[in-house]
Design a protein around this motif. Sequence first.
Motif: not given
Lengths: 342, 322
Positions: B134-140
């Motif tokens: 969630f966090v990684g895709l969100g930031i990307l």
Amino acid sequence: MNSTPTLSLGPATTDRSARLRAALARRTEWRGLALLAVVVVATLSFEPLVFTAYPVTLGRVALIGLVALGLTAVILMGELDLSVASTLAVAGVVMASIPNVALGIVVALCAGLLIGLVNAFFVVKVGINSFIATLGMLFVLRGLAFVLSGEKPVRMADIEAGIAFGAPIIGPITPRVLIFVLVFIGLQIFVTKVRAGREFYAVGGNRQAARDAGIPVSRRLVTGFMLSGFVAALAGVINTMERTAADPTAGSTVLLASIAAAIIGGVALTGGRGSIVGTLVGALSLGIIEVGLTLSGVQVDVQQIFIGGVLLLAVITDPASFRAVVGNARSFLSGRRGETPA
Amino acid sequence: MKRGTRPSGAQTLQWVSERGIFFFTAALVAFAALFIDNFVSIVNITDVFHRAAPIGIVAVGMTFVVISGNYLDLSVVAQVATAAVVLIAVSNSAGLGLAVLAALAIALLYGVVNGVAVGYLRANAVIVTLSTTFVGLGILRWLSGGSIFFGPPDGPIRALGQVKVVGLPLSALVLVVMTAALAFLLGRTNFGFLIRSFGSNRTATRLAGVDTSRVVVGAFLITSLSAMVAGFVLAAFSNTAVSTMAQGFDFGALAAIIIGGTSVFGGKGSVLRTLLGVIFVSVLTNILVLSKIGFGWQQMAIGALIVLAVSVDTLARKAARR
């Protein structure tokens, strides 16, 4: 009572406040409730519109939470159902392909029960770990949804029924929210008051002990998976009614969101600990965060970062994690102490 | 008579669960070569490798997490896409060297965060990697704005994507080299031994005085580095990168690992098995595509294979216990 004073276990343990304290300490929703309180206070001060426009918020909560409620029944037994999102898609496609709305709903819900039964067959009869069995079903059912729909969205024959379904019925409450509340109440009563439901905790807590105590473990597992399949199919039916069409790719984000709701609400993946109320708390927190951030103009991507952060926080603040950290630190320090003199 | 045949049935099951994937993969390739038109052609074989290589590289790396008894790393979806986007976007503005360094730093960060949460905090791997996804895709997506990044048509990434080794694309060679290196690491080194022993018996490994938390961090680091390489391969192949390009890599890689015969309970399996699982799934998908059988049926076939592979394994173990 007065004639057999020797049988009383002493005033300290039966004392009412002590019992209450023990009962409260056993609850698993504290972290979820703390999060919900923080979320509510934060939204009240930054975006009170979330609560004045509560029909929107409730709709969002129902969307996230419905599948999560059914999933909770399975997780309580220490199993997992990864096939819920695909079940939702299959049920939607099945329902939309049948011209008669009522018949479509019945067939779609039966399909959900059947899928739960198949999942349970592999877990109970063949003895496969539910994580893999339902992973296989995730692929099979996703494929089935594509095959049945011809790889494109299926329109409902009776669009009027769908439009009527989307309208509020009691005040601003839409049928989706009403069904969500009914499923919540039903499941809550089932796992706290009905014997079969209470036995879910025993099955998840210690399966061998449950078996030795005469609990029909296999039958409880079948019930759990059928519940989860049924609720997922119900969510598929609701989605299809509201959109007047069924998309074979529907529900791709549902699986992860519903696991997240349950975990934030304190339901343990290892089974035996957690509650339906906890899942509701988790879904409420997630729904309020999402709607609050949307109304504040925060992009969907940034919302995901928030939700991921909350989930990570929920899982690493688990009491078991604290114990692991303390244990690690202790062994680390004692190792150091042992090394220095040498 | 019935009594006499039962052990042979159990033996058959055991043979299938232990050696089956070697035989079935060979049989499937032979079948395709003999009966499927256009299977044996440079264009088609290249295509199979192009599709198999990125997810295969992820799968051989993720085998470490699975064998260590931690189910899977869901965050590879975010990791592969991030590596691809960083490689193209950063090399466009700051040069290839810096892009590789940035991607490496991100991969190490993912590995450490996942590994520390699972290894040191004893949190469930599914939930931890779900939240980092969630966090990684969100930031990307937030930073990239969801847009597609193109490399320059005469740049080094494009050139690497076009390199051929004995007629096969470079990505196939990368897959083979990664498999060989990781197979050595898992099968022949002390670290690999610790991963396998932790997967088969956590408590015993811990009591033997092994720093098991560090072993888990190692397993996640290997998965992250493989995901980074997969991202590079994916970016070089098309010379483009977008945040959605690795969708389905999480369960897709796990499917190949399971079909290869690695147990999700940990302890049992190998990197070579994962490679065979990847080849099996890719060749099967290719056969279905060449026979003009749709996406839905392909997904159903993969799902049925997962259930079948694990059913055979489970029944064989039951039969052996009898």
